[in-house]
Write a protein that holds these residues in place. Structure first.
Motif, short mmCIF file in Angstrom:
data_model
loop_
_atom_site.label_atom_id
_atom_site.label_comp_id
_atom_site.label_asym_id
_atom_site.label_seq_id
_atom_site.Cartn_x
_atom_site.Cartn_y
_atom_site.Cartn_z
N PHE A 588 0.85 -1.20 0.00
CA PHE A 588 0.00 0.00 0.00
C PHE A 588 0.88 1.25 0.00
O PHE A 588 2.06 1.21 0.38
CB PHE A 588 -0.93 0.02 1.22
N ALA A 589 0.29 2.35 -0.42
CA ALA A 589 0.93 3.68 -0.33
C ALA A 589 -0.17 4.67 -0.01
O ALA A 589 -1.18 4.76 -0.73
CB ALA A 589 1.62 4.03 -1.64
N GLN A 590 0.02 5.43 1.08
CA GLN A 590 -1.03 6.37 1.52
C GLN A 590 -0.40 7.52 2.29
O GLN A 590 0.31 7.31 3.28
CB GLN A 590 -2.05 5.64 2.41
N TRP A 591 -0.66 8.73 1.85
CA TRP A 591 -0.22 9.94 2.54
C TRP A 591 1.27 9.86 2.95
O TRP A 591 1.63 10.09 4.10
CB TRP A 591 -1.08 10.18 3.77
N GLY A 592 2.11 9.52 1.98
CA GLY A 592 3.54 9.51 2.25
C GLY A 592 4.05 8.30 3.00
O GLY A 592 5.24 8.22 3.35
N ARG A 593 3.18 7.33 3.25
CA ARG A 593 3.60 6.12 3.97
C ARG A 593 3.44 4.91 3.04
O ARG A 593 2.42 4.79 2.35
CB ARG A 593 2.76 5.95 5.23
N GLN A 594 4.40 4.02 3.08
CA GLN A 594 4.35 2.80 2.27
C GLN A 594 4.59 1.59 3.14
O GLN A 594 5.28 1.66 4.16
CB GLN A 594 5.42 2.85 1.15
N GLY A 595 4.02 0.47 2.74
CA GLY A 595 4.20 -0.76 3.52
C GLY A 595 3.28 -1.85 3.04
O GLY A 595 2.95 -1.91 1.84
N THR A 596 2.83 -2.70 3.96
CA THR A 596 1.97 -3.84 3.61
C THR A 596 0.72 -3.89 4.49
O THR A 596 0.73 -3.39 5.62
CB THR A 596 2.74 -5.17 3.76
N ILE A 597 -0.30 -4.52 3.93
CA ILE A 597 -1.54 -4.75 4.68
C ILE A 597 -1.29 -5.90 5.65
O ILE A 597 -0.87 -6.98 5.24
CB ILE A 597 -2.70 -5.12 3.73
N ILE A 598 -1.54 -5.65 6.94
CA ILE A 598 -1.28 -6.71 7.93
C ILE A 598 -2.57 -7.37 8.43
O ILE A 598 -2.52 -8.44 9.03
CB ILE A 598 -0.50 -6.16 9.15
N GLY A 599 -3.72 -6.75 8.18
CA GLY A 599 -4.96 -7.34 8.68
C GLY A 599 -6.19 -6.76 8.04
O GLY A 599 -6.16 -5.65 7.47
#
Length: 803
Positions: A588-599
């Motif tokens: 995911f990428a949202q409002w300057g933050r990136q990472g993964t869906i954990i739940g």
């Protein structure tokens, strides 16, 4: 002639006091209902009309849809728009369209801690607004200059009610208020409290230059949403030409976003007709207005039917009077005028009584409707004109048929004593009884359905725990934010506390949208605009929101606060995942933050049950984004727990007042308008049934009197009281049963249409109609039995001897 008519009418009214009373009371209650409904409807239709330029004021509705590359851009539907939009659109409209005279923009309301001397209050509903506010809206300044009051930074205009809290009756212009334990705001004006029938309500106005000082960047960003835009159209300007110019306008200013467009809504239509989301204030329901208008007409018709029924039923009593007058040369037209005059006289007396009843009913109706109807506003020349019209309409509606019916009697038959009511007249009376009970039963069943739906809303499993949940409001206080974990721990250590969490907002409150890219099933990043909650590690656990896939945020994983996200089932589905578990682990990428869906959490109703659960992202919120603390408390000793929490709060955050509310109470406020609708619907349904019963009572009384000799003979021949009661009652009960059969499909048709406004609604069960039928039959039996039992118990000798 008038004096003669008045004399005859007076004699008839006094001679038949009982029937006159029933007619007058029935018509008076019917008129009272019409007046009260008219007041309600007038209030609903008058929203925002206090603005002198209301017919020239428009607002901008905007769409923020997402389209993937290559996807066809579709024309937005009315429900795709929202009134909440971006800031650049306002100045761009003023620059591009010469038809625009003035533009005003305002932001979502904020809550600030205001302090003056020893007075310290958390003030809700303060709005940042442009300096052109007083050019567009007709808000009356009691103190201050409308041209300059909202120009300088850190300027605030208070409403009269708020100003009195801090400064009493003194002129506060030029005085300073300390805000959030920091900046000082200068009071530059006092505005009269905005009328209640306004979509835009506030407790204070802050200059928009103040908001620019806080965040200059958002005023030039077409993707940031936090503004409402209104404009005044110049005289003789064509709004159609502006609408035609929208595509070119979008191409010039925001062509890179295919999902963005705008539309114009007239302010007069905003409250009742707009389908756009994110309204700045309350919205009404045109279907409710139509429904109440129908109820008012129904009640008045039922009252008029009573009059017609009793008048035609008593035809035998007045037949000789008509016969004698005709023999003496009185023309049928004169007789019709006489009977119409009697009807208008009764209607006039009923109208006077209705005005009195309305005056004393205003407090009750105000409480039930949630609106303020005062006698001072009620008594005016408009009411006089309206009552004259209502009196004439009611008198003519109730009296035309009886006047025509009675004037047709043939004098020869009447005076010979061979006159009998025609089969047609008896059939008509029966049809009228069926008609009015059909309407009454429809309203009774409708009331049962309304209350069943409201009970369903209150008891529906929302998917989260809202009972015994305290919400502490600290509105972004920096000291609380910096020490949020320590404060949470101190609160959690108190007896009676189960768990503590923090968030930017709680269920039932306003949520922003966030442009969010999530990896789809095909591996490509898809951009959508779901809603967003900013929460801490304990939010999901404290609200007991079930997980359907993956895991919750955890302090055990260092990257959870910066590179992780939880979404709901609706969001997983929006991004193309049929099974929520398949979304776990996606990027995911949202409002300057990136990472993964954990739940993925189970869908929960964080908004009103009028709408289905929308796609939602639950993002870990940094402390500087948090505004609320949620405290789950035990059901017992709540008062002691709150006292302990307050003591702890004063120790941990002495700079901030201890403000709290229960989550279930604030969440249920979303259904206040539905509750008020239910109260009014029930009131008018009961009154309609009362009027119908009055008519049935009068007919039963008259029937018993007409059959008094038959009853006496039957008693002499051995008939029991129960036999006689059944004999007289069965004809009426047959009519009520026919009315029930007709009312059921009619009620189903109307109430299914009403239920369409709810995303979560009941299925109308047969039990509702069985209960309604039983109640209706019981009411009819009680109404009829009063007179039938009395007639059955009477001594038969006098009735038989009397010839």
């Amino acid at each position: 002639m008038f004096k003669h008519f008045l004399l005859i009418a007076r004699r008839n009214l006094l001679k038949r006091k009982f029937y006159s009373f029933i007619n007058i009371i029935g018509l008076a209650i019917g008129m009272t209902c019409c007046i009260l409904i008219a007041l309600y409807v007038e209030n609903e239709l008058s929203y925002d009309r206090y603005n002198t330029k209301h017919d020239h004021i428009y607002r901008v509705a905007q769409t923020f849809r997402s389209f993937e590359k290559g996807q066809k851009v579709t024309t937005p539907l009315p429900e795709d728009y929202q009134v909440w939009g971006c800031a650049p659109v306002g100045p761009a409209l003023a620059a591009d369209f010469p038809q625009v005279k003035d533009v005003v923009q305002f932001m979502s309301p904020v809550s600030l801690l205001l302090e003056f001397g020893d007075k310290r209050l958390q003030q809700e509903n303060l709005v940042c607004i442009d300096s052109t506010a007083f050019k567009v809206f007709s808000w009356k300044l009691l103190y201050g200059n409308p041209q300059t009051a909202l120009v300088a930074p850190n300027s605030i205009v208070l409403t009269q009610k708020v100003a009195e809290k801090f400064f009493g009756n003194d002129n506060p212009v030029g005085k300073s208020l300390r805000v959030n334990n920091g900046d000082n705001f200068t009071v530059t004006g006092v505005v009269a409290d905005v009328p209640a029938n306004s979509q835009i309500n506030f407790n204070g106005l802050i200059s928009m230059t103040t908001a620019r000082k806080w965040r200059e960047d958002i005023f030039n960003y077409w993707g940031y949403v936090d503004f409402y835009t209104y404009f005044v159209l110049k005289d003789h300007a064509d709004i159609a030409a502006m609408k035609a110019g929208i595509p070119a306008f979008i191409k010039r200013h925001n062509s890179e976003d295919p999902g963005y467009t705008i539309a114009f809504e007239k302010m007069d239509d905003a409250y009742l007709y707009s389908k756009a989301a994110r309204q700045p204030g309350p919205v009404g329901s045109m279907s409710n207005i139509y429904l109440f208008c129908c109820i008012g007409i129904i009640i008045l018709i039922i009252a008029c039917v009573n009059f017609m029924n009793l008048s035609t039923a008593r035809s035998l009593e007045r037949a000789k009077e008509v016969g004698v007058r005709k023999v003496m040369g009185v023309q049928p037209s004169a007789l019709r005028w006489q009977f119409l005059f009697e009807s208008l006289l009764i209607s006039t007396v009923a109208a006077v009584l209705a005005v009195v009843l309305t005056k004393f009913s205003l407090p009750l109706v105000s409480a039930l409707s949630g609106k303020d109807f005062t006698p001072k506003e009620f008594f005016n020349f408009q009411l006089f004109i309206w009552m004259v019209g209502l009196t004439l309409t009611t008198g003519l509606l109730a009296g035309v048929y009886p006047a025509w019916f009675l004037s047709r009697f043939q004098p020869v038959e009447v005076l010979k004593g061979v006159f009998r009511p025609s089969v047609n007249s008896i059939s008509l009376r029966k049809a009228l009884v069926i008609f009015q009970f059909t309407l009454s039963i429809t309203l009774i069943a409708g009331t049962a359905i309304v209350y069943t739906e409201l009970k369903f809303l209150n008891n529906h499993d929302l998917g989260f725990a809202k009972d015994q949940m305290l919400v502490l409001n600290f509105e972004g206080d920096e000291q609380v934010q910096k020490n949020i974990e320590r404060i949470k721990k101190s609160l959690a250590d108190q007896p009676g506390v189960l768990s503590v969490a923090a968030s930017r907002a709680v269920p039932g409150e306003f949520l922003p949208n966030a442009g969010t890219d999530i990896q789809g099933p095909d591996g490509q990043m898809k951009n959508k605009i779901p809603l967003i909650y900013e929460i801490d590690f304990d939010f999901i656990k404290t609200l007991q929101i079930p997980l359907v896939a993956g895991r919750n945020y955890s302090r055990a994983f260092l990257t959870d606060s910066t590179q992780s996200m939880v979404i709901n089932e609706a969001a997983a589905k929006m991004y193309g995942y049929r099974h929520p578990a398949d979304a776990v682990g996606k990027k995911f990428a949202q409002w300057g933050r990136q990472g993964t869906i954990i739940g993925v959490v189970k869908n929960f109703n964080f908004r009103s049950l009028h709408t289905e659960v929308e796609p939602l992202t639950l993002r870990y919120g940094m402390p500087d984004m948090l505004n609320r603390i949620l405290v789950a408390v035990k059901a017992d000793h709540i008062s002691a727990t709150i006292a302990a929490l307050e003591k702890t709060w004063k120790t941990e955050a002495p700079q901030r007042p201890f403000l709290y509310h229960f989550l279930d109470e604030s969440f249920n406020k979303q259904y206040e308008s539905d509750q008020h609708f239910g109260y009014l619907f029930s009131l008018f349904s009961c009154l309609a049934s009362l009027i119908a019963c009055l008519g049935l009572f009068g007919l039963a009384t008259f029937t018993a009197q007409q059959r008094i000799k038959e009853i006496g003979i039957r008693k002499v021949l051995g008939a029991s009281v129960s036999n006689i009661v059944v004999l007289i009652s069965k004809d009426f009960m047959r009519l009520v049963l026919i009315a029930i059969v007709i009312a059921i499909p009619l009620c189903l048709l109307i109430m299914n249409q009403w239920l369409k406004d709810f995303a979560y609604r009941i299925t109308i069960s047969p039990g509702i109609f069985i209960a309604t039928a039983a109640i209706s039959i019981l009411i009819a039996l009680v109404t009829i039995s009063w007179q039938t039992v009395r007639a059955a118990l009477a001594n038969p000798v006098p009735s038989i001897k009397n010839e």
